[in-house]
Design a protein around this motif. Structure first.
Motif, mmCIF file in Angstrom:
data_model
loop_
_atom_site.group_PDB
_atom_site.id
_atom_site.type_symbol
_atom_site.label_atom_id
_atom_site.label_comp_id
_atom_site.label_asym_id
_atom_site.label_seq_id
_atom_site.Cartn_x
_atom_site.Cartn_y
_atom_site.Cartn_z
ATOM 1 N N LYS A 217 0.760 -1.394 -0.050
ATOM 2 C CA LYS A 217 0.156 -0.267 0.295
ATOM 3 C C LYS A 217 1.159 1.454 -0.464
ATOM 4 N N ALA A 218 2.022 0.783 0.345
ATOM 5 C CA ALA A 218 2.644 2.228 0.456
ATOM 6 C C ALA A 218 3.772 2.404 -0.700
ATOM 7 N N GLU A 219 3.787 1.351 -1.622
ATOM 8 C CA GLU A 219 4.725 1.818 -2.614
ATOM 9 C C GLU A 219 3.761 2.658 -3.635
ATOM 10 N N PRO A 220 2.348 2.761 -4.006
ATOM 11 C CA PRO A 220 1.676 3.842 -5.177
ATOM 12 C C PRO A 220 1.578 5.190 -4.622
ATOM 13 N N LEU A 221 1.158 5.380 -2.989
ATOM 14 C CA LEU A 221 1.676 6.510 -2.590
ATOM 15 C C LEU A 221 3.057 7.577 -2.810
ATOM 16 N N LEU A 222 3.950 6.904 -2.469
ATOM 17 C CA LEU A 222 5.383 7.190 -2.480
ATOM 18 C C LEU A 222 6.051 7.135 -3.917
ATOM 19 N N SER A 223 5.863 6.735 -4.849
ATOM 20 C CA SER A 223 5.785 6.094 -6.269
ATOM 21 C C SER A 223 5.773 8.261 -6.909
ATOM 22 N N ALA A 224 3.937 8.229 -6.419
ATOM 23 C CA ALA A 224 3.796 9.484 -7.186
ATOM 24 C C ALA A 224 3.827 10.250 -6.156
ATOM 25 N N ALA A 225 4.059 10.355 -5.262
ATOM 26 C CA ALA A 225 4.596 12.094 -4.558
ATOM 27 C C ALA A 225 6.069 11.979 -5.088
ATOM 28 N N ILE A 226 6.549 11.252 -4.672
ATOM 29 C CA ILE A 226 7.937 11.432 -5.066
ATOM 30 C C ILE A 226 8.612 11.947 -6.161
ATOM 31 N N ALA A 227 7.347 11.466 -7.654
ATOM 32 C CA ALA A 227 7.575 12.458 -9.027
ATOM 33 C C ALA A 227 7.165 13.532 -9.114
ATOM 34 N N THR A 228 6.720 14.774 -8.121
ATOM 35 C CA THR A 228 6.015 15.765 -7.593
ATOM 36 C C THR A 228 7.066 16.639 -7.370
ATOM 37 N N TYR A 229 8.280 16.231 -6.796
ATOM 38 C CA TYR A 229 9.377 16.975 -5.782
ATOM 39 C C TYR A 229 10.804 17.243 -7.473
ATOM 40 N N PRO A 230 10.783 18.401 -7.385
ATOM 41 C CA PRO A 230 12.099 19.013 -8.029
ATOM 42 C C PRO A 230 13.145 18.656 -7.157
ATOM 43 N N VAL A 231 13.827 18.385 -8.374
ATOM 44 C CA VAL A 231 15.700 17.587 -8.364
ATOM 45 C C VAL A 231 15.762 18.946 -7.159
ATOM 46 N N GLU A 232 15.968 19.919 -7.062
ATOM 47 C CA GLU A 232 16.169 21.093 -5.976
ATOM 48 C C GLU A 232 16.613 20.371 -4.383
ATOM 49 N N GLN A 233 14.915 19.524 -3.892
ATOM 50 C CA GLN A 233 15.035 19.719 -3.132
ATOM 51 C C GLN A 233 15.239 17.958 -2.643
ATOM 52 N N ALA A 234 16.697 18.472 -2.868
ATOM 53 C CA ALA A 234 17.855 16.620 -3.229
ATOM 54 C C ALA A 234 17.652 16.282 -1.627
ATOM 55 N N ARG A 235 17.280 16.840 -1.123
ATOM 56 C CA ARG A 235 17.451 16.192 0.651
ATOM 57 C C ARG A 235 15.992 15.300 0.981
ATOM 58 N N GLU A 236 15.128 15.798 0.168
ATOM 59 C CA GLU A 236 13.728 14.881 0.695
ATOM 60 C C GLU A 236 13.662 14.453 0.208
ATOM 61 N N VAL A 237 13.684 14.217 -1.544
ATOM 62 C CA VAL A 237 13.639 13.573 -2.291
ATOM 63 C C VAL A 237 14.820 11.825 -2.499
ATOM 64 N N ALA A 238 16.228 12.641 -1.830
ATOM 65 C CA ALA A 238 16.661 10.748 -0.992
ATOM 66 C C ALA A 238 15.794 10.419 0.295
ATOM 67 N N LEU A 239 15.182 11.273 0.933
ATOM 68 C CA LEU A 239 14.781 10.467 2.293
ATOM 69 C C LEU A 239 14.249 9.651 1.759
ATOM 70 N N TYR A 240 12.591 9.749 0.858
ATOM 71 C CA TYR A 240 11.844 9.362 0.060
ATOM 72 C C TYR A 240 11.673 8.187 -0.311
ATOM 73 N N LEU A 241 13.132 8.326 -1.654
ATOM 74 C CA LEU A 241 12.953 7.071 -2.167
ATOM 75 C C LEU A 241 14.368 6.375 -0.946
ATOM 76 N N THR A 242 14.901 6.352 -0.135
ATOM 77 C CA THR A 242 14.654 5.147 1.093
ATOM 78 C C THR A 242 13.581 4.314 1.534
ATOM 79 N N TRP A 243 12.335 5.484 1.306
ATOM 80 C CA TRP A 243 11.178 4.241 1.681
ATOM 81 C C TRP A 243 10.790 3.859 0.700
ATOM 82 N N LEU A 244 10.503 4.554 -0.017
ATOM 83 C CA LEU A 244 10.488 3.535 -1.851
ATOM 84 C C LEU A 244 10.906 2.470 -1.373
ATOM 85 N N ALA A 245 12.415 2.287 -2.282
ATOM 86 C CA ALA A 245 13.408 1.477 -1.504
ATOM 87 C C ALA A 245 12.757 0.273 -0.343
#
Length: 292
Positions: A217-245
């Motif tokens: 149930k987590a995977e679709p929520l995380l995948s869709a959310a991460i796709a909305t983040y700009p690359v400049e917000q690298a810390r958040e993208v990195a953190l949320y990618l760890t949760w997706l992983a």
């Protein structure tokens, strides 16, 4: 602001406006500047604001504004210190901010400060204590606007997930959605909640699902959310990618987990964070354990 903090200086609207603007500037810099680089500037501004409150004279209305700005700076300083792994410092400044917020009769800001501390505790301390503090923060901020209430409830949901209370977590996540949907242009929100949007709410829901053993149930929520983040917000993208992983790993999708963790490392290199480093290590170990 250094020359503005001389003892006995009369403070008026101009300086108060400048302090408010500086708080907003620093808060938004946290989106794109790493904690090790930003923390010295936030510490300096907080110390100067505290000195201004302590040593200057001002009418009551300006005093309330200065105390509120000091409380907001303390919240930011605590957040940045926590991201840098300085948890004792973060706790100290969070609590100093509570004192400033209470002196300004800004109990919603006080709730945000207690809630921020509860979030740190849920991540690196006692989750039961974190849950109690998160609930206390929410109850104390009775006049919270819809988006602020959603934020405070998110911290309750996260602490509930960390203690393994499925029913409370799911119920609170529903309350988060309900609160967020009540937002309206006619009811201004504090500037400090500018970053909370549907993507952030979905990320938190996904993290809670992982904690509760429902990575599918987590995977679709995380995948869709991460796709909305700009690359400049690298810390958040990195953190949320760890949760997706982690969601992939716990679902048995090991190739996807490894590739996602590699992507997270790339973003983490652009904006170092103690929180991210811990997550990278934790998920790498998890993937290794699942692969064996």
């Amino acid at each position: 602001m250094v020359e503005q903090t001389r003892s006995g200086r009369r403070v008026g609207t101009t300086l108060s406006d400048a302090l408010d603007a500086r708080v907003v500037e620093l808060r938004h810099l946290d989106d794109v500047v790493g904690s090790q680089d930003l923390l010295p500037a936030v510490r300096k501004e907080l110390a100067e604001a505290e000195a201004l409150v302590r040593n200057s004279s001002y009418p009551d209305i300006i005093g309330s504004r200065l105390l509120t700005a000091t409380g907001e700076l303390a919240q930011l300083a605590g957040w940045v210190a926590s991201d840098a792994g300085l948890h004792a410092e973060a706790q100290r400044v969070y609590l100093s901010g509570v004192s400033a917020a209470e002196a300004a009769n800004d109990f919603v800001l006080g709730g945000q400060l207690f809630s921020s501390l509860s979030y740190q505790m849920a991540n690196v301390g006692n989750a039961e204590d974190a849950l109690l503090l998160a609930r206390t923060a929410t109850h104390g901020a009775r006049d919270a606007t819809p988006v602020v209430r959603a934020l405070l409830l998110e911290r309750v949901a996260w602490a509930s997930a960390r203690v393994g209370d499925r029913e409370a977590t799911r119920r609170t996540l529903d309350e988060v959605d309900d609160a967020y949907e009540r937002r309206t242009d006619g009811l201004p929100e504090p500037e400090w909640v500018y970053w909370l949007n549907r993507a952030e709410i979905d990320v938190m829901a996904g993290r809670c699902m992982i904690e509760l053993g429902a990575p599918d149930k987590a995977e679709p929520l995380l995948s869709a959310a991460i796709a909305t983040y700009p690359v400049e917000q690298a810390r958040e993208v990195a953190l949320y990618l760890t949760w997706l992983a982690e969601a992939y790993a716990r679902s048995g999708q090991m190739d996807a987990a490894g590739a996602t963790l590699s992507d997270a490392r790339g973003f983490a290199a652009a904006m170092p964070s103690a929180r991210t480093s811990l997550r990278l290590s934790t998920v790498a170990t998890l993937i290794g354990d699942y692969s064996e």
